[in-house]
Write a protein that holds these residues in place. Structure first.
Motif, PDB file in Angstrom:
ATOM      1  N   GLU A 222       0.984  -1.101   0.165  1.00 14.30           N
ATOM      2  CA  GLU A 222      -0.221   0.039  -0.128  1.00 14.30           C
ATOM      3  C   GLU A 222       0.903   1.135   0.113  1.00 14.30           C
ATOM      4  O   GLU A 222       0.686   2.215  -0.541  1.00 14.30           O
ATOM      5  CB  GLU A 222      -0.971  -0.034   1.044  1.00 14.30           C
ATOM      6  CG  GLU A 222      -2.171  -0.985   1.109  1.00 14.30           C
ATOM      7  CD  GLU A 222      -2.981  -0.328  -0.220  1.00 14.30           C
ATOM      8  OE1 GLU A 222      -3.519   0.869   0.020  1.00 14.30           O
ATOM      9  OE2 GLU A 222      -3.032  -0.960  -1.215  1.00 14.30           O
ATOM     10  N   LEU A 223       2.098   1.128   0.672  1.00 19.18           N
ATOM     11  CA  LEU A 223       2.953   2.314   0.681  1.00 19.18           C
ATOM     12  C   LEU A 223       3.370   2.667  -0.822  1.00 19.18           C
ATOM     13  O   LEU A 223       3.495   3.880  -1.312  1.00 19.18           O
ATOM     14  CB  LEU A 223       3.980   2.159   1.566  1.00 19.18           C
ATOM     15  CG  LEU A 223       3.783   2.230   2.872  1.00 19.18           C
ATOM     16  CD1 LEU A 223       4.978   1.652   3.754  1.00 19.18           C
ATOM     17  CD2 LEU A 223       3.676   3.461   3.653  1.00 19.18           C
ATOM     18  N   ALA A 224       3.613   1.528  -1.452  1.00 18.19           N
ATOM     19  CA  ALA A 224       4.182   1.854  -2.713  1.00 18.19           C
ATOM     20  C   ALA A 224       3.116   2.393  -3.730  1.00 18.19           C
ATOM     21  O   ALA A 224       3.168   3.231  -4.689  1.00 18.19           O
ATOM     22  CB  ALA A 224       4.816   0.494  -3.407  1.00 18.19           C
ATOM     23  N   ALA A 225       1.789   2.002  -3.458  1.00 20.57           N
ATOM     24  CA  ALA A 225       0.704   2.343  -4.226  1.00 20.57           C
ATOM     25  C   ALA A 225       0.468   3.829  -4.115  1.00 20.57           C
ATOM     26  O   ALA A 225      -0.007   4.400  -5.187  1.00 20.57           O
ATOM     27  CB  ALA A 225      -0.481   1.358  -3.814  1.00 20.57           C
ATOM     28  N   HIS A 226       0.849   4.188  -3.007  1.00 21.12           N
ATOM     29  CA  HIS A 226       0.576   5.686  -2.556  1.00 21.12           C
ATOM     30  C   HIS A 226       1.752   6.505  -2.719  1.00 21.12           C
ATOM     31  O   HIS A 226       1.893   7.618  -2.144  1.00 21.12           O
ATOM     32  CB  HIS A 226      -0.029   5.664  -1.312  1.00 21.12           C
ATOM     33  CG  HIS A 226      -1.527   5.296  -1.156  1.00 21.12           C
ATOM     34  ND1 HIS A 226      -2.769   5.719  -1.783  1.00 21.12           N
ATOM     35  CD2 HIS A 226      -1.873   4.163  -0.982  1.00 21.12           C
ATOM     36  CE1 HIS A 226      -3.701   5.061  -1.718  1.00 21.12           C
ATOM     37  NE2 HIS A 226      -3.222   3.968  -1.032  1.00 21.12           N
ATOM     38  N   SER A 227       2.866   6.049  -3.476  1.00 17.46           N
ATOM     39  CA  SER A 227       3.930   6.804  -3.537  1.00 17.46           C
ATOM     40  C   SER A 227       4.729   6.524  -4.844  1.00 17.46           C
ATOM     41  O   SER A 227       4.390   5.946  -5.842  1.00 17.46           O
ATOM     42  CB  SER A 227       5.118   6.519  -2.266  1.00 17.46           C
ATOM     43  OG  SER A 227       5.471   5.322  -2.427  1.00 17.46           O
ATOM     44  N   ASP A 228       6.092   7.264  -4.791  1.00 12.20           N
ATOM     45  CA  ASP A 228       6.924   6.990  -6.003  1.00 12.20           C
ATOM     46  C   ASP A 228       7.937   5.824  -5.658  1.00 12.20           C
ATOM     47  O   ASP A 228       9.027   5.939  -6.322  1.00 12.20           O
ATOM     48  CB  ASP A 228       7.387   8.355  -6.536  1.00 12.20           C
ATOM     49  CG  ASP A 228       8.301   8.947  -5.596  1.00 12.20           C
ATOM     50  OD1 ASP A 228       8.325   8.492  -4.493  1.00 12.20           O
ATOM     51  OD2 ASP A 228       8.901  10.094  -6.026  1.00 12.20           O
ATOM     52  N   LEU A 229       7.785   5.290  -4.709  1.00 13.52           N
ATOM     53  CA  LEU A 229       8.884   4.347  -4.127  1.00 13.52           C
ATOM     54  C   LEU A 229       8.465   2.834  -4.735  1.00 13.52           C
ATOM     55  O   LEU A 229       7.403   2.598  -4.981  1.00 13.52           O
ATOM     56  CB  LEU A 229       8.733   4.367  -2.673  1.00 13.52           C
ATOM     57  CG  LEU A 229       8.966   5.528  -1.877  1.00 13.52           C
ATOM     58  CD1 LEU A 229       8.702   5.200  -0.425  1.00 13.52           C
ATOM     59  CD2 LEU A 229      10.245   6.315  -2.276  1.00 13.52           C
ATOM     60  N   LEU A 230       9.819   2.253  -4.734  1.00 10.50           N
ATOM     61  CA  LEU A 230       9.739   0.920  -5.459  1.00 10.50           C
ATOM     62  C   LEU A 230       9.453   0.003  -4.089  1.00 10.50           C
ATOM     63  O   LEU A 230      10.081   0.158  -3.149  1.00 10.50           O
ATOM     64  CB  LEU A 230      10.863   0.729  -6.236  1.00 10.50           C
ATOM     65  CG  LEU A 230      10.938   0.847  -7.510  1.00 10.50           C
ATOM     66  CD1 LEU A 230      10.769   2.524  -7.733  1.00 10.50           C
ATOM     67  CD2 LEU A 230      12.218   0.449  -8.340  1.00 10.50           C
ATOM     68  N   VAL A 231       9.073  -1.366  -4.365  1.00  5.37           N
ATOM     69  CA  VAL A 231       8.762  -2.316  -3.405  1.00  5.37           C
ATOM     70  C   VAL A 231       9.031  -3.844  -3.723  1.00  5.37           C
ATOM     71  O   VAL A 231       8.913  -3.964  -4.936  1.00  5.37           O
ATOM     72  CB  VAL A 231       7.532  -2.264  -2.650  1.00  5.37           C
ATOM     73  CG1 VAL A 231       6.441  -2.591  -3.708  1.00  5.37           C
ATOM     74  CG2 VAL A 231       7.411  -2.924  -1.506  1.00  5.37           C
ATOM     75  N   LEU A 232       9.720  -4.368  -2.932  1.00  2.27           N
ATOM     76  CA  LEU A 232      10.204  -5.959  -3.038  1.00  2.27           C
ATOM     77  C   LEU A 232       8.997  -6.487  -2.480  1.00  2.27           C
ATOM     78  O   LEU A 232       8.594  -6.644  -1.575  1.00  2.27           O
ATOM     79  CB  LEU A 232      11.313  -6.408  -2.675  1.00  2.27           C
ATOM     80  CG  LEU A 232      11.915  -7.764  -2.834  1.00  2.27           C
ATOM     81  CD1 LEU A 232      12.242  -7.951  -4.188  1.00  2.27           C
ATOM     82  CD2 LEU A 232      12.964  -7.905  -1.932  1.00  2.27           C
TER      83      LEU A 232
END
Length: 294
Positions: A222-232
């Motif tokens: 969810e953090l990735a969905a609401h930001s421009d950050l990538l997630v593993l």
């Protein structure tokens, strides 16, 4: 003379190393635990716990009763499992312990159809990264992302878990086509503090920045969905998260495993066998999702 409930109280205090934790585990008030312990010590004419800096440490007499309580608990649980293991009715409660990520991305899609097939079985999903004790009948079936170490469990590997890098749809568009991991040098990631998978990224990508971290994969998604950050994320999870797109998936790095397990005394229980076999077939159907090739 003290009874089994008294032994349970002593064991609860020893495990919690205090009265508040014991009261919580026994689902009684703190004052009830205090009064019952006083009564037991008065009945036996001996102190069972030393009060030391807020914790309760067993005395020699306390240790003797704790060991006796553990033996009694072991025998009671063993008898309970053996009797429950003979139950051939496809009705009643069935408890499954599973991590939050697997609960969301795997069980949530398959348990509804299992209920349609077996309407008499009530499934309780215990979704927590702290996996419960099958020997203690805290749960009947466990889904674990590693091979169970307990010798008393019957387990089967049902899937290989591949990982990928995901980001919001907008972030993926701005990145363009990524050829390899090195191309992500300097990108910002959300770090997963609950496991070692993030170490792989740190080794492959020269420079990464992790301004946000959490111990929950679902929170990270969810953090990735609401930001421009990538997630593993595990491919099974990332591929079906509606607000995310794959940056690189599956990754060429190490893979994990998914195991389904139950206690050996429960393997012939009709409810347990029905769900155990169903999850094996469900994982086979999701093979492409687990491996990131769907």
């Amino acid at each position: 003379m003290i009874n089994w409930d008294d032994y349970r109280l002593i064991l609860a205090i020893a495990r919690a190393r205090g009265l508040p934790g014991a009261a919580n585990s026994l689902k009684v008030t703190l004052s009830t635990v205090f009064r019952r312990l006083e009564r037991i010590e008065e009945t036996l004419s001996t102190r069972l716990f030393d009060r030391m800096r807020g914790s309760y440490e067993p005395t020699d007499s306390g240790f003797e009763l704790i060991r006796a309580a553990e033996r009694m608990e072991h025998e009671a649980l063993s008898a309970d499992r053996i009797i429950a293991g003979r139950d051939q009715q496809l009705t009643g409660l069935l408890r499954v312990t599973v991590t939050d990520a697997l609960s969301v991305s795997f069980l949530s899609r398959h348990i509804p159809s299992f209920h349609v097939k077996h309407p008499g079985i009530n499934v309780e999903i215990l979704s927590d990264d702290h996996l419960l004790n099958l020997a203690g009948r805290e749960a009947d079936i466990a889904l674990r992302p590693r091979r169970p170490a307990e010798e008393t469990l019957v387990a089967r590997r049902i899937a290989t878990i591949h990982w990928g890098i995901y980001a919001s749809h907008e972030t993926c568009k701005s990145l363009g086509k990524i050829q390899d991991l090195v191309s992500l040098d300097g990108q910002k990631f959300i770090s997963w503090s609950g496991g070692s998978a993030s170490i792989f990224i740190d080794k492959i990508i020269p420079t990464t920045h992790c301004p946000i971290s959490s111990s929950s994969l679902t929170t990270n998604a969810e953090l990735a969905a609401h930001s421009d950050l990538l997630v593993l994320l595990p491919c099974l999870m990332g591929s079906q998260w509606r607000s995310l797109s794959p940056v690189i998936a599956p990754l060429p790095g190490p893979v994990g495993e998914l195991w389904v397990a139950t206690h050996e005394d429960m393997r012939r229980n009709a409810r347990v066998k029905a769900l155990f076999d169903y999850l094996v077939l469900a994982a086979e159907a999701d093979k492409d999702r687990f491996e990131g090739t769907a």
